[in-house]
Motif scaffolding. Structure first.
Motif, short mmCIF file in Angstrom:
data_model
loop_
_atom_site.label_atom_id
_atom_site.label_comp_id
_atom_site.label_asym_id
_atom_site.label_seq_id
_atom_site.Cartn_x
_atom_site.Cartn_y
_atom_site.Cartn_z
N HIS A 27 0.84 -1.20 0.00
CA HIS A 27 0.00 0.00 0.00
C HIS A 27 0.88 1.25 0.00
N THR A 28 1.89 1.27 0.84
CA THR A 28 2.80 2.41 0.93
C THR A 28 3.45 2.70 -0.41
N GLU A 29 3.91 1.66 -1.08
CA GLU A 29 4.53 1.86 -2.40
C GLU A 29 3.53 2.43 -3.40
N GLY A 30 2.27 1.97 -3.33
CA GLY A 30 1.25 2.52 -4.22
C GLY A 30 0.94 3.97 -3.94
N VAL A 31 0.88 4.34 -2.67
CA VAL A 31 0.63 5.74 -2.29
C VAL A 31 1.80 6.60 -2.77
N ALA A 32 3.01 6.10 -2.64
CA ALA A 32 4.19 6.85 -3.11
C ALA A 32 4.16 7.03 -4.63
N ARG A 33 3.73 6.00 -5.36
CA ARG A 33 3.61 6.14 -6.82
C ARG A 33 2.59 7.22 -7.17
N ALA A 34 1.46 7.20 -6.49
CA ALA A 34 0.44 8.22 -6.74
C ALA A 34 0.98 9.61 -6.43
N ALA A 35 1.66 9.76 -5.31
CA ALA A 35 2.22 11.07 -4.94
C ALA A 35 3.27 11.53 -5.95
N THR A 36 4.05 10.60 -6.46
CA THR A 36 5.07 10.93 -7.45
C THR A 36 4.44 11.49 -8.72
N MET A 37 3.29 10.96 -9.09
CA MET A 37 2.59 11.46 -10.29
C MET A 37 1.85 12.76 -10.01
N LEU A 38 1.27 12.89 -8.82
CA LEU A 38 0.43 14.04 -8.50
C LEU A 38 1.21 15.31 -8.18
N GLY A 39 2.27 15.18 -7.41
CA GLY A 39 3.00 16.35 -6.93
C GLY A 39 3.40 17.34 -8.01
#
Length: 187
Positions: A27-39
């Motif tokens: 889950h943490t890795e998925g949230v980090a991927r989303a943040a990497t795209m969103l930021g």
């Protein structure tokens, strides 16, 4: 710290979560991927956002559990053991409407006193969006499906179930706000 913030955060979170809690780590890795795209798309402080995404659930690590409330336990760990950036610690402490869950647990005053909510609403909202659009296994989802999954997993009458149902309107409003901001960005 000699590493840049996201790399340091990943090393810390991976060390605490990967072995004892592999699903939480996914889950943490998925949230980090989303943040990497969103930021970058939203003009957020990308390094801080990604680091917070990687560390947002570190308080679940078995050796860090003190209160049983992962935002507070994780923030204290980052502050006390790592002397982490104050903004990062406050994001971890207050991710995904943590004050509402703290209220359910009788820890609201403690959380507010130690870790006031960060003034940067874009960072707070983007972290919430990344968390609430990622399944426990790290796959993308919708906020509505994520809320339903949490209620189903914990039960509607548990502390977490009551919190997430109480937070649902705010989570959905935050998701709509972030999605609108993304839609407003030139492609």
């Amino acid at each position: 710290m000699t590493l840049h913030l996201p790399a340091w955060a990943r090393r810390v979170a991976q060390g605490e979560l990967e072995q004892p809690l592999p699903r939480r780590w996914a889950h943490t890795e998925g949230v980090a991927r989303a943040a990497t795209m969103l930021g970058p798309r939203l003009g957020a402080d990308s390094e801080l956002l990604i680091a917070a995404a990687v560390l947002h659930d570190v308080g679940y690590a078995p050796r860090l559990v003190v209160t049983g409330f992962h935002p507070l336990d994780g923030a204290r760990f980052l502050r006390d053991e790592h002397n982490a950036d104050v903004r990062l610690v406050r994001l971890v402490a207050n991710h995904t409407f943590a004050l509402l869950e703290a209220d359910e647990r009788g820890l609201r005053e403690e959380l507010e006193a130690e870790f006031p909510i960060l003034d940067d609403q874009l960072l707070v909202d983007t972290l919430t969006y990344a968390d609430m659009t990622t399944t426990p296994d790290g796959a993308p989802t919708t906020p509505t499906a994520r809320i339903a999954e949490i209620v189903s997993r914990y039960g509607p009458d548990t502390v977490v179930g009551r919190f997430i149902q109480r937070a649902e309107p705010e989570i959905l409003a935050t998701a709509a706000h972030v999605e609108q901001a993304l839609a407003d960005q030139p492609r």
